[in-house]
Design a protein around this motif. Structure first.
Motif, PDB file in Angstrom:
ATOM      1  N   LEU A 187       0.678  -1.370   0.151  1.00 48.54           N
ATOM      2  CA  LEU A 187       0.080   0.046   0.088  1.00 48.54           C
ATOM      3  C   LEU A 187       1.050   1.156   0.061  1.00 48.54           C
ATOM      4  O   LEU A 187       0.674   2.137  -0.751  1.00 48.54           O
ATOM      5  CB  LEU A 187      -1.042   0.117   1.190  1.00 48.54           C
ATOM      6  CG  LEU A 187      -2.014  -1.106   1.222  1.00 48.54           C
ATOM      7  CD1 LEU A 187      -2.911  -1.002   2.420  1.00 48.54           C
ATOM      8  CD2 LEU A 187      -2.946  -0.471  -0.050  1.00 48.54           C
ATOM      9  N   GLU A 188       1.947   1.129   0.816  1.00 49.66           N
ATOM     10  CA  GLU A 188       2.805   2.279   0.897  1.00 49.66           C
ATOM     11  C   GLU A 188       3.396   2.670  -0.514  1.00 49.66           C
ATOM     12  O   GLU A 188       3.480   3.768  -0.972  1.00 49.66           O
ATOM     13  CB  GLU A 188       3.999   1.830   1.991  1.00 49.66           C
ATOM     14  CG  GLU A 188       5.076   3.348   1.987  1.00 49.66           C
ATOM     15  CD  GLU A 188       6.146   2.696   2.889  1.00 49.66           C
ATOM     16  OE1 GLU A 188       7.360   3.132   2.356  1.00 49.66           O
ATOM     17  OE2 GLU A 188       6.052   2.134   3.650  1.00 49.66           O
ATOM     18  N   ALA A 190       2.494   1.800  -3.467  1.00 46.59           N
ATOM     19  CA  ALA A 190       1.229   2.042  -4.135  1.00 46.59           C
ATOM     20  C   ALA A 190       1.033   3.572  -4.263  1.00 46.59           C
ATOM     21  O   ALA A 190       0.291   4.174  -5.466  1.00 46.59           O
ATOM     22  CB  ALA A 190       0.109   1.469  -4.250  1.00 46.59           C
ATOM     23  N   GLU A 191       1.517   4.291  -3.241  1.00 47.81           N
ATOM     24  CA  GLU A 191       1.219   5.635  -2.829  1.00 47.81           C
ATOM     25  C   GLU A 191       2.277   6.787  -3.399  1.00 47.81           C
ATOM     26  O   GLU A 191       2.159   7.808  -3.817  1.00 47.81           O
ATOM     27  CB  GLU A 191       1.160   6.016  -1.414  1.00 47.81           C
ATOM     28  CG  GLU A 191      -0.346   5.425  -0.970  1.00 47.81           C
ATOM     29  CD  GLU A 191      -1.614   6.031  -1.511  1.00 47.81           C
ATOM     30  OE1 GLU A 191      -1.485   7.427  -1.613  1.00 47.81           O
ATOM     31  OE2 GLU A 191      -2.508   5.452  -1.693  1.00 47.81           O
ATOM     32  N   THR A 196       2.910   2.512  -9.846  1.00 41.01           N
ATOM     33  CA  THR A 196       1.482   2.131 -10.407  1.00 41.01           C
ATOM     34  C   THR A 196       1.356   0.959  -9.930  1.00 41.01           C
ATOM     35  O   THR A 196       2.140  -0.283 -10.693  1.00 41.01           O
ATOM     36  CB  THR A 196       1.342   2.560 -11.890  1.00 41.01           C
ATOM     37  OG1 THR A 196       1.442   3.987 -11.959  1.00 41.01           O
ATOM     38  CG2 THR A 196      -0.219   2.513 -12.058  1.00 41.01           C
ATOM     39  N   PRO A 260      -5.508   1.378 -10.565  1.00 39.46           N
ATOM     40  CA  PRO A 260      -4.775   1.728  -9.431  1.00 39.46           C
ATOM     41  C   PRO A 260      -5.679   2.212  -7.894  1.00 39.46           C
ATOM     42  O   PRO A 260      -5.278   1.439  -7.108  1.00 39.46           O
ATOM     43  CB  PRO A 260      -3.882   3.061  -9.880  1.00 39.46           C
ATOM     44  CG  PRO A 260      -3.817   2.696 -11.262  1.00 39.46           C
ATOM     45  CD  PRO A 260      -5.013   2.247 -11.880  1.00 39.46           C
ATOM     46  N   ALA A 261      -6.738   2.711  -8.360  1.00 39.93           N
ATOM     47  CA  ALA A 261      -7.561   3.041  -7.217  1.00 39.93           C
ATOM     48  C   ALA A 261      -8.370   1.779  -6.634  1.00 39.93           C
ATOM     49  O   ALA A 261      -8.096   1.513  -5.503  1.00 39.93           O
ATOM     50  CB  ALA A 261      -8.379   4.181  -7.568  1.00 39.93           C
ATOM     51  N   SER A 263      -7.480  -1.237  -6.998  1.00 43.19           N
ATOM     52  CA  SER A 263      -6.342  -2.098  -6.381  1.00 43.19           C
ATOM     53  C   SER A 263      -5.960  -1.863  -5.371  1.00 43.19           C
ATOM     54  O   SER A 263      -5.699  -2.677  -4.338  1.00 43.19           O
ATOM     55  CB  SER A 263      -5.073  -2.227  -7.404  1.00 43.19           C
ATOM     56  OG  SER A 263      -5.387  -2.581  -8.938  1.00 43.19           O
ATOM     57  N   ARG A 264      -5.767  -0.519  -4.898  1.00 42.50           N
ATOM     58  CA  ARG A 264      -5.424  -0.016  -3.553  1.00 42.50           C
ATOM     59  C   ARG A 264      -6.574  -0.466  -2.610  1.00 42.50           C
ATOM     60  O   ARG A 264      -6.543  -1.063  -1.459  1.00 42.50           O
ATOM     61  CB  ARG A 264      -5.205   1.551  -3.615  1.00 42.50           C
ATOM     62  CG  ARG A 264      -4.698   1.940  -1.989  1.00 42.50           C
ATOM     63  CD  ARG A 264      -4.500   3.471  -2.215  1.00 42.50           C
ATOM     64  NE  ARG A 264      -4.046   3.750  -0.697  1.00 42.50           N
ATOM     65  CZ  ARG A 264      -4.544   3.879   0.223  1.00 42.50           C
ATOM     66  NH1 ARG A 264      -5.745   3.515   0.663  1.00 42.50           N
ATOM     67  NH2 ARG A 264      -3.988   4.209   1.345  1.00 42.50           N
ATOM     68  N   SER A 265      -7.743  -0.465  -2.946  1.00 45.11           N
ATOM     69  CA  SER A 265      -9.068  -0.721  -2.072  1.00 45.11           C
ATOM     70  C   SER A 265      -8.871  -2.326  -2.004  1.00 45.11           C
ATOM     71  O   SER A 265      -9.182  -2.839  -0.684  1.00 45.11           O
ATOM     72  CB  SER A 265     -10.100  -0.117  -2.745  1.00 45.11           C
ATOM     73  OG  SER A 265     -10.180   1.111  -2.968  1.00 45.11           O
ATOM     74  N   ILE A 267      -6.184  -4.384  -1.821  1.00 48.05           N
ATOM     75  CA  ILE A 267      -5.238  -4.653  -0.823  1.00 48.05           C
ATOM     76  C   ILE A 267      -5.661  -4.310   0.518  1.00 48.05           C
ATOM     77  O   ILE A 267      -5.482  -4.892   1.483  1.00 48.05           O
ATOM     78  CB  ILE A 267      -3.982  -4.142  -1.358  1.00 48.05           C
ATOM     79  CG1 ILE A 267      -3.407  -4.400  -2.754  1.00 48.05           C
ATOM     80  CG2 ILE A 267      -2.848  -4.315  -0.342  1.00 48.05           C
ATOM     81  CD1 ILE A 267      -2.192  -3.820  -3.329  1.00 48.05           C
ATOM     82  N   LEU A 268      -6.271  -2.982   0.493  1.00 54.01           N
ATOM     83  CA  LEU A 268      -6.813  -2.538   1.664  1.00 54.01           C
ATOM     84  C   LEU A 268      -7.437  -3.568   2.578  1.00 54.01           C
ATOM     85  O   LEU A 268      -7.686  -3.909   3.629  1.00 54.01           O
ATOM     86  CB  LEU A 268      -7.403  -1.160   1.640  1.00 54.01           C
ATOM     87  CG  LEU A 268      -7.682  -0.474   2.911  1.00 54.01           C
ATOM     88  CD1 LEU A 268      -6.366  -0.466   3.929  1.00 54.01           C
ATOM     89  CD2 LEU A 268      -8.170   1.036   2.593  1.00 54.01           C
TER      90      LEU A 268
END
Length: 280
Positions: A187-188, A190-191, A196, A260-261, A263-265, A267-268
Motif C-alpha cells: 500500500l505504501e 502504491a502511494e 503504479t 490503481p485506485a 487495486s489499492r482498495s 489490498i486494503l
C-alpha cells in the motif's frame, strides 16, 4: 547395460531432462526413495529433490546412480549439461541485474510473489529459508535482495508499473505479523508518485502470462529488454521483435486488471480481513 532410450517425447530442457531420467530409471527398477538411501547412503530427501528438479545434486551422487542403474556416464553427462545450462541462467540473471540498475522505466507482472523490488525484509527472509538458505549465506542473500529496493527510492527513481496476480495477495507468509507488514508495504509503495500497482483478480480468467513472471526494462539507449522466469528457469530477451510481442501480451493483461485506485482498495480489504494480532 539398458537398451538405448528413444529421445522422442523427452524434455529438451537439460535440467528437466535430468530429473525426468532419474524418475524413470527408479520407476523401472521399482525402488523407493528410501531404498536408494539404504543402498547408496545419501538421504531419500536428496534423491527426491533431484527427481523434482529442486536440486541437481553433486557429481559423486550422480556417478553412484550411474553405477547403480548401469547407465554408464549417461546421468553424469545429463548432469553436466544441466549445470552448464544453470551457469548460463546465472550469467543471464547477472546481465539482467545490471540492466535493472540502469533502467529508466520498469514494468512487471507477478504470478505468486510480490516483485523483488516490493518485498519486505520479513518476506525475503521467509522465502529464502523456504528455499534452503541458512547461516551466513542466508544473511548475504537477504542483504543483496533487500538492497534492490533503493532503486525505487528518491526523487530520481524510475517509474515502475506492477501487475500483481491475486495469488500474490493470497500466498501469505507463515508469520502473520510479517505478512501484515508486507501488505502494508504494498500500500505504501502504491502511494509513491513513481509507482503504479494493479491487481489482477482471479475472475478475469486465463491470459498469456498466467505462469510467467515478467519484467520489462527500458534502458538509457531507448531499448527495452525483458526477463521472464518460471519455476525452473529464467530467460533474458533482448531481440526487439520478441520483446514487442511479449509487451503486447503484457498490455492485454493490464487491460484486464483493476485500476490503481481499485487495486489499492482491494489490498486494503485484504489487510482489514487479516485476524487481529493477539494482545500482549
Amino acid at each position: 547395460m539398458p537398451a538405448r532410450r528413444a529421445v522422442t517425447g523427452r524434455s529438451q530442457d537439460p535440467r528437466r531432462r535430468f530429473a525426468e531420467e532419474l524418475r524413470l530409471l527408479r520407476a523401472e527398477k521399482g525402488d523407493s526413495l528410501r531404498q536408494l538411501e539404504e543402498v547408496l547412503g545419501w538421504t531419500a530427501s536428496t534423491f527426491g529433490k533431484m527427481e523434482s528438479g529442486q536440486n541437481l545434486g553433486s557429481p559423486e551422487v550422480v556417478e553412484a546412480l550411474d553405477q547403480y542403474y548401469g547407465t554408464g556416464p549417461m546421468l553424469l553427462t545429463l548432469w553436466e549439461l544441466a549445470i552448464a545450462d544453470l551457469s548460463q541462467f546465472k550469467e543471464q540473471y547477472r546481465r539482467y541485474m545490471n540492466f535493472e540498475g540502469e533502467a529508466v522505466g520498469l514494468w512487471q507482472y507477478s504470478v505468486s510473489a510480490p516483485p523483488g523490488l516490493f518485498q519486505t525484509d520479513g518476506y525475503v527472509r521467509e522465502a529464502l529459508v523456504a528455499g534452503g538458505f541458512k547461516g551466513a549465506e542466508l544473511e548475504q542473500q537477504i542483504e543483496a535482495r533487500t538492497s534492490r529496493r533503493k532503486l525505487l527510492e528518491g526523487d530520481e527513481a524510475p517509474p515502475f508499473r506492477a501487475i500483481l496476480s491475486e495469488a500474490v495477495l493470497r500466498m501469505s507468509l507463515r508469520d502473520a505479523r510479517e505478512w501484515r507488514c508486507q501488505l502494508e508495504y504494498l500500500l505504501e509503495v502504491a502511494e509513491r508518485p513513481n509507482a503504479t500497482v494493479h491487481v489482477l483478480p482471479f475472475g478475469t480468467g486465463p491470459h498469456g502470462l498466467m505462469n510467467t513472471d515478467t519484467m520489462f526494462l527500458r534502458l538509457l539507449d531507448g531499448r527495452t529488454v525483458a526477463y521472464t522466469e518460471n519455476d525452473v528457469r529464467g530467460e533474458l530477451i533482448e531481440e526487439s521483435g520478441k520483446v514487442e510481442r511479449l509487451h503486447r501480451t503484457y498490455d492485454a493483461v493490464r487491460d484486464l486488471a483493476l485500476s490503481p485506485a481499485e487495486s489499492r482498495s482491494f489490498i486494503l480489504r485484504m489487510l482489514e480481513d487479516l485476524p487481529c494480532e493477539p494482545s500482549t
